[in-house]
Scaffold this motif. Structure first.
Motif, mmCIF file in Angstrom:
data_model
loop_
_atom_site.group_PDB
_atom_site.id
_atom_site.type_symbol
_atom_site.label_atom_id
_atom_site.label_comp_id
_atom_site.label_asym_id
_atom_site.label_seq_id
_atom_site.Cartn_x
_atom_site.Cartn_y
_atom_site.Cartn_z
ATOM 1 N N HIS A 1 -11.102 29.979 -10.916
ATOM 2 C CA HIS A 1 -9.982 29.372 -10.093
ATOM 3 C C HIS A 1 -8.529 29.139 -10.727
ATOM 4 C CE1 HIS A 1 -12.992 27.691 -6.715
ATOM 5 N NE2 HIS A 1 -13.610 28.338 -7.695
ATOM 6 N N ARG A 2 -7.462 29.228 -10.058
ATOM 7 C CA ARG A 2 -6.477 28.749 -10.556
ATOM 8 C C ARG A 2 -6.229 27.258 -10.267
ATOM 9 N NH1 ARG A 2 -1.511 33.261 -10.440
ATOM 10 N NH2 ARG A 2 -2.788 35.269 -10.892
ATOM 11 N N ALA A 3 -5.463 26.630 -11.289
ATOM 12 C CA ALA A 3 -5.464 24.986 -11.419
ATOM 13 C C ALA A 3 -4.058 24.930 -10.518
ATOM 14 C CB ALA A 3 -5.020 24.491 -12.740
ATOM 15 N N LEU A 4 -4.249 23.929 -9.791
ATOM 16 C CA LEU A 4 -3.030 23.342 -8.933
ATOM 17 C C LEU A 4 -2.506 22.059 -9.581
ATOM 18 C CD1 LEU A 4 -4.242 23.069 -5.243
ATOM 19 C CD2 LEU A 4 -2.721 24.715 -6.173
ATOM 20 N N VAL A 5 -1.279 22.065 -9.624
ATOM 21 C CA VAL A 5 -0.441 20.994 -10.159
ATOM 22 C C VAL A 5 0.452 20.551 -8.924
ATOM 23 C CG1 VAL A 5 1.528 20.535 -11.962
ATOM 24 C CG2 VAL A 5 -0.357 22.243 -12.403
ATOM 25 N N ALA A 6 0.756 19.211 -9.285
ATOM 26 C CA ALA A 6 1.615 18.352 -7.962
ATOM 27 C C ALA A 6 2.356 17.444 -8.855
ATOM 28 C CB ALA A 6 0.776 17.804 -6.910
ATOM 29 N N ASP A 7 3.685 17.402 -8.612
ATOM 30 C CA ASP A 7 4.529 16.508 -9.131
ATOM 31 C C ASP A 7 4.971 15.067 -8.095
ATOM 32 O OD1 ASP A 7 4.670 17.682 -11.462
ATOM 33 O OD2 ASP A 7 6.064 19.289 -10.619
ATOM 34 N N LEU A 8 4.568 14.076 -8.479
ATOM 35 C CA LEU A 8 5.163 12.850 -7.878
ATOM 36 C C LEU A 8 6.125 12.012 -8.561
ATOM 37 C CD1 LEU A 8 1.826 11.624 -6.597
ATOM 38 C CD2 LEU A 8 3.447 12.856 -5.207
ATOM 39 N N THR A 9 7.353 11.477 -7.951
ATOM 40 C CA THR A 9 8.126 10.887 -8.742
ATOM 41 C C THR A 9 8.357 9.478 -7.893
ATOM 42 O OG1 THR A 9 10.248 10.821 -9.652
ATOM 43 C CG2 THR A 9 10.016 11.497 -7.413
ATOM 44 N N ALA A 10 8.627 8.364 -8.802
ATOM 45 C CA ALA A 10 8.925 7.115 -8.098
ATOM 46 C C ALA A 10 10.289 7.184 -7.055
ATOM 47 C CB ALA A 10 9.296 5.920 -9.206
ATOM 48 N N ALA A 11 10.128 6.639 -6.135
ATOM 49 C CA ALA A 11 10.920 6.787 -5.039
ATOM 50 C C ALA A 11 12.113 5.848 -5.357
ATOM 51 C CB ALA A 11 10.325 6.471 -3.620
ATOM 52 N N SER B 1 0.737 -1.287 0.062
ATOM 53 C CA SER B 1 0.043 -0.085 0.038
ATOM 54 C C SER B 1 0.627 1.319 0.113
ATOM 55 C CB SER B 1 -0.913 0.156 1.105
ATOM 56 O OG SER B 1 -0.106 0.270 2.280
ATOM 57 N N ASP B 2 2.173 1.214 0.272
ATOM 58 C CA ASP B 2 2.901 2.575 0.237
ATOM 59 C C ASP B 2 3.235 3.142 -1.064
ATOM 60 O OD1 ASP B 2 6.273 1.163 1.114
ATOM 61 O OD2 ASP B 2 5.085 1.112 -0.767
ATOM 62 N N GLY B 3 3.025 2.425 -2.086
ATOM 63 C CA GLY B 3 3.035 2.859 -3.310
ATOM 64 C C GLY B 3 4.583 3.504 -4.024
ATOM 65 N N ALA B 4 5.450 3.646 -3.087
ATOM 66 C CA ALA B 4 6.825 4.275 -3.653
ATOM 67 C C ALA B 4 6.723 5.414 -4.688
ATOM 68 C CB ALA B 4 7.265 2.985 -4.390
ATOM 69 N N PHE B 5 5.931 6.538 -3.759
ATOM 70 C CA PHE B 5 5.900 7.635 -4.759
ATOM 71 C C PHE B 5 6.686 8.867 -3.676
ATOM 72 C CE2 PHE B 5 2.516 5.322 -6.655
ATOM 73 C CZ PHE B 5 2.749 5.621 -7.997
ATOM 74 N N ARG B 6 7.029 9.810 -4.299
ATOM 75 C CA ARG B 6 7.566 10.893 -3.543
ATOM 76 C C ARG B 6 7.121 12.241 -4.006
ATOM 77 N NH1 ARG B 6 12.423 13.646 -3.902
ATOM 78 N NH2 ARG B 6 13.142 12.114 -5.613
ATOM 79 N N PRO B 7 6.605 12.910 -3.519
ATOM 80 C CA PRO B 7 6.260 14.325 -3.658
ATOM 81 C C PRO B 7 7.517 15.164 -3.853
ATOM 82 C CG PRO B 7 5.344 13.847 -1.779
ATOM 83 C CD PRO B 7 6.130 12.806 -1.929
ATOM 84 N N VAL B 8 7.419 15.991 -5.238
ATOM 85 C CA VAL B 8 8.626 16.673 -5.575
ATOM 86 C C VAL B 8 8.197 18.341 -5.838
ATOM 87 C CG1 VAL B 8 9.963 15.004 -6.617
ATOM 88 C CG2 VAL B 8 8.435 16.078 -8.127
ATOM 89 N N GLY B 9 7.076 18.485 -5.690
ATOM 90 C CA GLY B 9 6.882 19.966 -5.942
ATOM 91 C C GLY B 9 5.345 20.286 -6.160
ATOM 92 N N GLY B 10 4.674 21.315 -5.934
ATOM 93 C CA GLY B 10 3.322 21.754 -6.100
ATOM 94 C C GLY B 10 3.193 23.209 -6.497
#
Length: 224
Positions: free
Chosen positions: A214-224, A195-204
């Protein structure tokens, strides 16, 4: 957008402008049914879809007669295939209404009409967010929840305990002064490798697309 998969989920079905003709959408609406609601588009393949109907701020009689003005609220979940494994993405748009302060008699009449009891001045969106989090208890982790939650930061993160992936102000678009749009991450149990998914947030960040109030939100995830 180069989307390879998408789904539209109506909250209202039928001609939107005409009370008595439009109705609260069902979870089994056909894709060709005209309606008003939310959508998810993905550049990655979607393994499964799930529909969640949220408790509404406005009662409906027989699913067709609306006693207030707030539209029904729904959530759409997709389990997306990524290079790091499956990721559950959930989109929603929550209510702007608040529970009113009413007398005992007024409260009795409202409950008889189908309105729900709540703490005066508490937002329905908080209650809907609690309901959605409970409905996602068994969803595959990690879970990313995104959308217009109509709750100012940091309320959604505090209420769910999930991590915000972007914290910029989003509303109003031309001069954003507060954040009511959110991207939240629940990574799951780190002790459970399934369940931990191996993802790491790198920015938003917030982005002015010019096509919304509204302004749109963008989030970047990368493989840990």
């Amino acid at each position: 957008m180069k989307a390879v998969d998408h789904r539209f989920l109506p909250a209202l079905a039928g001609p939107f402008r005409y009370p008595g003709v439009r109705r609260r959408a069902r979870a089994t609406e056909l894709p060709t049914t005209p309606g008003y609601g939310i959508a998810l588009l993905s550049r990655l393949p979607v393994r499964t879809w799930r529909v969640v109907l949220l408790p509404g701020a406005t009662p409906w009689v027989w699913g067709r007669v609306q006693l207030g003005t707030d539209e029904p609220r729904v959530a759409l979940a997709a389990v997306v295939e990524t290079v790091a494994g499956p990721l559950t993405v959930v989109g929603t748009h929550l209510s702007v209404y608040r529970f009113p302060a009413v007398s005992w008699a007024g409260g009795f009449v409202r409950r008889a009409a189908g309105y729900r009891r709540g703490v005066p001045d508490e937002r329905y969106a908080e209650w809907q967010l609690d309901h959605l989090r409970q409905q996602l208890t068994r969803a595959h982790r990690p879970v990313v929840l995104l959308g217009d939650l109509n709750l100012r930061a940091p309320v959604p993160a505090d209420r769910t305990g999930w991590r915000p992936l972007a914290t910029d102000d989003t509303y109003p678009r031309h001069d954003p002064r507060f954040q009511i749009d959110h991207i939240l991450l629940d990574p799951g149990d780190p002790a459970d490798p399934a369940s931990d998914g191996a993802f790491r947030p790198v920015g938003g960040r917030a982005v002015d697309t010019g096509v919304s109030d509204h302004r749109a939100l963008v989030a970047d995830l990368t493989a840990a």
